[in-house]
Design a protein around this motif. Sequence first.
Motif, short mmCIF file in Angstrom:
data_model
loop_
_atom_site.label_atom_id
_atom_site.label_comp_id
_atom_site.label_asym_id
_atom_site.label_seq_id
_atom_site.Cartn_x
_atom_site.Cartn_y
_atom_site.Cartn_z
N SER A 1 20.63 40.23 8.39
CA SER A 1 20.11 41.60 8.45
C SER A 1 20.96 42.47 9.34
CB SER A 1 18.68 41.61 9.00
OG SER A 1 17.77 41.09 8.06
N ASP A 2 21.50 41.88 10.43
CA ASP A 2 22.19 42.68 11.43
C ASP A 2 23.38 41.96 12.05
OD1 ASP A 2 22.98 44.08 13.72
OD2 ASP A 2 20.99 44.28 14.56
N ILE A 3 23.15 40.81 12.73
CA ILE A 3 24.21 40.33 13.62
C ILE A 3 25.45 39.82 12.91
CG2 ILE A 3 22.74 39.89 15.62
CD1 ILE A 3 22.94 36.97 14.95
N GLU B 1 32.00 43.11 10.61
CA GLU B 1 32.55 44.44 10.29
C GLU B 1 33.16 45.12 11.52
OE1 GLU B 1 29.35 46.63 8.38
OE2 GLU B 1 29.16 45.10 6.82
N CYS B 2 32.39 45.16 12.62
CA CYS B 2 32.85 45.91 13.80
C CYS B 2 33.91 45.12 14.55
CB CYS B 2 31.69 46.22 14.74
SG CYS B 2 30.24 46.93 13.96
N GLY B 3 33.83 43.77 14.51
CA GLY B 3 34.76 42.95 15.27
C GLY B 3 35.93 42.45 14.44
N GLY C 1 32.20 38.41 25.42
CA GLY C 1 30.76 38.40 25.14
C GLY C 1 30.45 37.31 24.14
N SER C 2 29.71 36.30 24.59
CA SER C 2 29.38 35.17 23.73
C SER C 2 27.87 35.15 23.45
CB SER C 2 29.84 33.87 24.41
OG SER C 2 29.72 32.79 23.56
N GLY C 3 27.29 36.34 23.27
CA GLY C 3 25.90 36.46 22.83
C GLY C 3 25.86 36.30 21.31
N PRO C 4 24.70 36.50 20.70
CA PRO C 4 24.59 36.35 19.24
C PRO C 4 25.64 37.15 18.47
CG PRO C 4 22.42 36.68 20.22
CD PRO C 4 23.41 36.82 21.33
N MET D 1 37.01 32.71 23.74
CA MET D 1 35.72 33.34 24.03
C MET D 1 35.58 33.51 25.54
SD MET D 1 34.12 33.88 21.13
CE MET D 1 32.38 34.14 21.53
N ILE D 2 35.13 34.70 25.93
CA ILE D 2 35.00 35.02 27.36
C ILE D 2 33.57 35.45 27.64
CG2 ILE D 2 35.83 36.55 29.21
CD1 ILE D 2 38.47 36.79 27.60
N ASP D 3 32.98 34.88 28.68
CA ASP D 3 31.62 35.25 29.08
C ASP D 3 31.45 34.85 30.54
OD1 ASP D 3 28.51 35.19 29.17
OD2 ASP D 3 28.85 35.80 27.10
N VAL D 4 30.30 35.18 31.12
CA VAL D 4 30.02 34.75 32.50
C VAL D 4 28.94 33.66 32.51
CG1 VAL D 4 30.72 36.91 33.61
CG2 VAL D 4 28.39 36.70 32.71
N ASN E 1 26.52 28.29 29.63
CA ASN E 1 25.77 27.76 28.48
C ASN E 1 26.28 28.37 27.19
OD1 ASN E 1 24.03 26.29 30.12
ND2 ASN E 1 22.66 28.05 30.38
N ARG E 2 26.47 29.69 27.22
CA ARG E 2 26.91 30.37 26.01
C ARG E 2 28.34 29.99 25.65
NH1 ARG E 2 23.72 36.09 25.36
NH2 ARG E 2 21.86 35.04 24.61
N LEU E 3 29.16 29.71 26.66
CA LEU E 3 30.54 29.28 26.38
C LEU E 3 30.55 27.89 25.75
CD1 LEU E 3 32.34 30.73 29.52
CD2 LEU E 3 32.46 31.56 27.16
N ASN F 1 35.31 31.45 31.63
CA ASN F 1 34.27 32.11 32.41
C ASN F 1 34.98 33.13 33.29
OD1 ASN F 1 32.42 32.88 34.45
ND2 ASN F 1 31.18 31.06 33.96
N SER F 2 34.68 34.42 33.03
CA SER F 2 35.44 35.50 33.68
C SER F 2 34.89 35.89 35.04
CB SER F 2 35.45 36.73 32.75
OG SER F 2 34.13 37.12 32.46
N SER F 3 33.88 35.15 35.54
CA SER F 3 33.27 35.60 36.80
C SER F 3 34.21 35.47 38.01
CB SER F 3 31.92 34.92 37.06
OG SER F 3 31.94 33.60 36.64
#
Length: 345
Positions: free
Chosen positions: A148-150, A156-158, A174-177, A196-199, A202-204, A217-219
């Motif tokens: 529906s969305d993600i 398309e956008c990425g 950003g490793s969200g949905p 993939m880069i995130d803080v 778990n998501r990484l 992990n970019s923190s």
Amino acid sequence: MKAFVYRGPGQKSVEERPKPGILAPTDAIVRILKTTICGTDLHILKGDVETCKPGRILGHEGVGVVDSVGSAVTAFQPGDHVLISCISSCGKCEYCRRGMYSHCMTGGWILGNEIDGTQAQFVRTPHADTSLYPVPNGADEEALVMLSDILPTGFECGVLNGKVAPGSSVAIVGSGPVGLAALLTAQFYSPAQIIMIDVDDNRLEVARRFGATRTINSSDGKAVETVRSLTESRGVDTAIEAVGVPATFQLCEELVAPGGIIANIGVHGQKVDLHLERLWSQNIAITTRLVDAVTTPMLLKTLQSNRIDPSRLITHRFSFDQIMDAYETFGHAAQTRALKVIISL
Ligand SMILES: NC(=O)c1ccc[n+]([C@@H]2O[C@H](COP(=O)([O-])OP(=O)(O)OC[C@H]3O[C@@H](n4cnc5c(N)ncnc54)[C@H](O)[C@@H]3O)[C@@H](O)[C@H]2O)c1
Ligand SMILES: [Zn+2]
Ligand SMILES: [Zn+2]
């Protein structure tokens, strides 16, 4: 019917509401079977989305069964199982004819925003012929909710705007949905590297399971250095921003290689510095996009042929009676490890 209602910043409630009826001949009423919560719903609840007024039923994702149709609807009839697009499109206006459904002059992103949405037992879907998709026989309806969305958003956008190509290098911040949807669909094009880069570790970890060639992990502030060491000091051909804060867009400005593309997905609520004093000579392009959901038919086919399995994004399941718990779980993803939650009716 039962519905989840935005009642103003910080306020939400489950309410008894009248079942919606047909208002225009092009409408359909859909009985919801499965819906989910989007990061954008959390933005609305914070009061960040001005177009969404108190009293609105939220939700712009879902799968359901057609309950009734207006006299001008020809592609669907009661009983049909349908995927609901987050973007409503008339198919006829100038923007729709250009494939830019997100800016449809009588549609766009209106569901769960300017009109009542899918977090309810029934929803009225405008421009039904061109905004609903038939659920293929035997399809996994929970997985379809991701379409529906993600999935279209990440793709398309990425991926499409970022021109991901065979052998190219990609960084997704950003490793969200949505970032993970970009990761899944980037693999259609066989890039050599997807970093993939995130803080959130778990998501990484999820990103590695989903096919990332490296995670960072970019923190510690060293992401740029690490990406350079992985790309012979060049940076990446495509830097996808999938967070929506100034720091992550600026990180993309530093990660992009000469001749590369920064493809923004994130919804930004604040201004961001653009370092043209450095970038003017780097032959880069920057793209922005509100998802058009114009690739939904294509994504449906890749799902049907098992080229991608978006059900891997689903971490939690709730009944509609538990929708408040579903919001709690989704809203505290760092603790609950939630990606997408499915709400069944
Ligand atoms: N353009 C569109 O049409 C469109 C459509 C849907 C969603 N979006 C936007 O896409 C973005 C991502 O959506 P989502 O649902 O995946 O969001 P999300 O909040 O679940 O994921 C964002 C991720 O970014 C990470 N993050 C936060 N700050 C960071 C930082 N400083 N550095 C690195 N990582 C950081 C978080 O840990 C999280 O994993 C949001 O801004 C959302 O509103 C845009
Ligand atoms: Zn959304
Ligand atoms: Zn239109």
